[in-house]
Design an enzyme around this catalytic site. Sequence first.
Site, PDB file in Angstrom:
ATOM      1  N   GLY A   1       0.896  -1.255  -0.493  1.00 18.67           N
ATOM      2  CA  GLY A   1      -0.012  -0.116   0.386  1.00 18.67           C
ATOM      3  C   GLY A   1       0.556   1.264  -0.171  1.00 18.67           C
ATOM      4  O   GLY A   1       2.044   1.237   0.192  1.00 18.67           O
TER       5      GLY A   1
ATOM      6  N   GLU B   1       4.980 -11.272  -5.665  1.00 16.50           N
ATOM      7  CA  GLU B   1       3.260 -11.074  -7.123  1.00 16.50           C
ATOM      8  C   GLU B   1       4.255 -10.563  -8.371  1.00 16.50           C
ATOM      9  O   GLU B   1       3.310 -11.184  -8.940  1.00 16.50           O
ATOM     10  CB  GLU B   1       2.294 -11.057  -6.187  1.00 16.50           C
TER      11      GLU B   1
ATOM     12  N   HIS C   1       8.004  -7.826  -3.348  1.00 19.14           N
ATOM     13  CA  HIS C   1       6.985  -8.215  -3.907  1.00 19.14           C
ATOM     14  C   HIS C   1       6.564  -9.559  -4.619  1.00 19.14           C
ATOM     15  O   HIS C   1       7.567  -9.604  -5.660  1.00 19.14           O
ATOM     16  CB  HIS C   1       6.224  -7.226  -5.384  1.00 19.14           C
TER      17      HIS C   1
ATOM     18  N   TYR D   1       4.132  -2.667   2.668  1.00 17.57           N
ATOM     19  CA  TYR D   1       3.160  -2.186   3.717  1.00 17.57           C
ATOM     20  C   TYR D   1       2.816  -3.816   4.061  1.00 17.57           C
ATOM     21  O   TYR D   1       2.827  -3.323   6.128  1.00 17.57           O
ATOM     22  CB  TYR D   1       1.635  -1.477   3.237  1.00 17.57           C
TER      23      TYR D   1
ATOM     24  N   SER E   1     -22.269 -11.280 -26.867  1.00 13.90           N
ATOM     25  CA  SER E   1     -21.043 -10.002 -27.408  1.00 13.90           C
ATOM     26  C   SER E   1     -20.368 -10.991 -28.113  1.00 13.90           C
ATOM     27  O   SER E   1     -19.268 -10.209 -29.828  1.00 13.90           O
ATOM     28  CB  SER E   1     -21.166  -8.927 -26.615  1.00 13.90           C
ATOM     29  N   GLY E   2     -20.183 -11.727 -28.256  1.00 19.73           N
ATOM     30  CA  GLY E   2     -18.670 -12.458 -28.602  1.00 19.73           C
ATOM     31  C   GLY E   2     -17.982 -12.529 -28.438  1.00 19.73           C
ATOM     32  O   GLY E   2     -16.662 -13.058 -28.702  1.00 19.73           O
ATOM     33  N   GLY E   3     -17.577 -11.695 -26.845  1.00 22.46           N
ATOM     34  CA  GLY E   3     -16.249 -11.043 -26.743  1.00 22.46           C
ATOM     35  C   GLY E   3     -16.222 -12.691 -25.393  1.00 22.46           C
ATOM     36  O   GLY E   3     -16.233 -13.363 -25.542  1.00 22.46           O
ATOM     37  N   VAL E   4     -14.882 -12.605 -25.029  1.00 21.95           N
ATOM     38  CA  VAL E   4     -14.590 -14.291 -24.127  1.00 21.95           C
ATOM     39  C   VAL E   4     -15.519 -14.436 -22.418  1.00 21.95           C
ATOM     40  O   VAL E   4     -15.501 -15.470 -22.833  1.00 21.95           O
ATOM     41  CB  VAL E   4     -13.004 -13.582 -23.262  1.00 21.95           C
ATOM     42  N   ASP E   5     -15.977 -13.192 -22.280  1.00 18.58           N
ATOM     43  CA  ASP E   5     -16.886 -13.110 -21.068  1.00 18.58           C
ATOM     44  C   ASP E   5     -18.046 -13.772 -21.028  1.00 18.58           C
ATOM     45  O   ASP E   5     -18.456 -14.649 -20.700  1.00 18.58           O
ATOM     46  CB  ASP E   5     -16.780 -12.516 -20.301  1.00 18.58           C
ATOM     47  N   SER E   6     -18.525 -12.882 -22.014  1.00 25.03           N
ATOM     48  CA  SER E   6     -20.065 -13.591 -22.560  1.00 25.03           C
ATOM     49  C   SER E   6     -20.465 -14.884 -23.717  1.00 25.03           C
ATOM     50  O   SER E   6     -21.217 -15.603 -23.136  1.00 25.03           O
ATOM     51  CB  SER E   6     -20.528 -12.111 -23.468  1.00 25.03           C
ATOM     52  N   SER E   7     -18.933 -15.108 -24.078  1.00 23.53           N
ATOM     53  CA  SER E   7     -18.865 -17.006 -24.385  1.00 23.53           C
ATOM     54  C   SER E   7     -18.838 -17.661 -23.765  1.00 23.53           C
ATOM     55  O   SER E   7     -19.963 -18.787 -23.715  1.00 23.53           O
ATOM     56  CB  SER E   7     -18.076 -16.287 -25.304  1.00 23.53           C
TER      57      SER E   7
END
Length: 514
Positions: A55, A171, A169, A83, A223-229
């Site tokens: 942070g 990560e 870090h 932090y 929409s054909g995007g990754v998420d909605s597909s």
Amino acid sequence: MNQEKVIVIDFGGQYNQLVARRVRECNVYCEIYSYKTDIEQIKAMNPKGIILTGGPNSCYEEGAPTYTKELFELGIPVLGLCYGAQLMMHVLGGKVEKAPVREYGKTETFVDKSSALFGDVSENTIVWMSHFDYISQVAGGFKIIAHTADCPVAAAENKDKNLYAIQFHPEVLHTQEGTKMLFNFVRNVCGCSGTWKMDAFVENTIKEIREKVGDGKVLLALSGGVDSSVAAGLLSRAIGKQLTCVFVDHGLLRKNEGDEVESVFGPNGQFDLNFIRVNAQDRYYEKLAGVTEPEKKRKIIGEEFIRVFEEEAKKIGAVDFLAQGTIYPDVVESGLGGESAVIKSHHNVGGLPDYVDFKEIIEPLRDLFKDEVRKAGLELGIPEHLVFRQPFPGPGLGIRIIGEVTAEKVRIVQDADAIYREEIAKAGLDRSIGQYFAALTNMRSVGVMGDERTYDYAVALRAVNTIDFMTAESAEIPFSVLQTVMSRIINEVRGVNRVFYDLTSKPPGTIEFE
Ligand code: XMP
């Protein structure tokens, strides 16, 4: 979902989502919560481990984000990062102060391999440091387990209480063995068995959807995007024809995209669902005629989508559920999860559409990061070209055509973009560049082709690398690839006689042109 979980407590650092993603790469489920989350709530979640993030503050200053000492007395392993490490020491009686030397960047670190965090880590390893405060004295019961030339406490542990503090870090990918360290914490110290896997997620989610939906009807805007597909794939596997997907082709999609979406989700595709394709191209072009102002174009495209979707929804009638492809970063960025990015509200969260008659919202991807959504997509058998599709803005080519949008300009930018994508793929660069596309400038200039004078458009090529889409650098594409793209566009796309490559980073530029 009832499973082992690690909690990331967010103190406003910039890498917080990354921490959670890395933990999940160790097959351990992980969620982000603000440091303002009450300890009782944390206890109720029964986490196997807790990670405190970095942070921007100094933990010894008045009003700095903090957490009750009780957190370290729950008997649950805690790992503090940057932090978070300083705060752990501060709260438990160690000393944190301004460092005589600010450490920033890749730093050689010497680790104690007898610590559970570092057993399989090299004795001197490169880590990513970014701090102006440092731990000058560890709290009672702690032992120093790593140091650098400028930082006497690069890591410390209280083995009996399972408390670990890391100044750097792990990560961030620049920390060469960071994933090992996080793995060691969540799998060895916390004892997580690593059950978070995408095949199990898909299976469990299908079951959950079936239970929740029963014999109800679900509507999804695809929409054909990754998420909605991927959402469509999951829902289809769970409830088949109880799902209706409405796919609006607004005429601002990439070349052949409408047909590609239809070939996967339409009647001849591999999924069992009701697929409705609305060819609304002409409606959009009509609405956009003569409009040149970017924000106005966006607004028209957005509003027209609602209108088209509303008309379709009315035809379908009341549904029980409206499905959305909301993913975990949308949830976190909307301030519903973590602390770091409450600035951005996301269109997928919160503002539920009131134009569809539905009882409840269903968001099957709400817990997933983008790379997990992709993995789930592959599990479901969605083709790779859809799963690894690059981001494409909602307003589509409407914001990649500067000035007025016409059918002719859409054709030009679609054809140029298709060539560009083809050549990038041929050069093997398609998975390594974050986002790339062709845009149509509103500039026409004089050229010569054969013996003829031309007065045609200039196409701009854009390619950027970005981690978070808030900042971006233009990508280095070999000149020979750019030359091939240029020459093909000029030869094959009628109406273009000049090709530019956009070198602008973000900021000051944006990724899209409008
Ligand atoms: P900018 O142009 O703001 O883009 O640097 C950052 C990222 O966001 C995408 N983008 C959008 N996505 N609706 C969307 O769904 C939009 O209106 C929109 N504008 C930009 C852009 O493609 C990039 O990935």
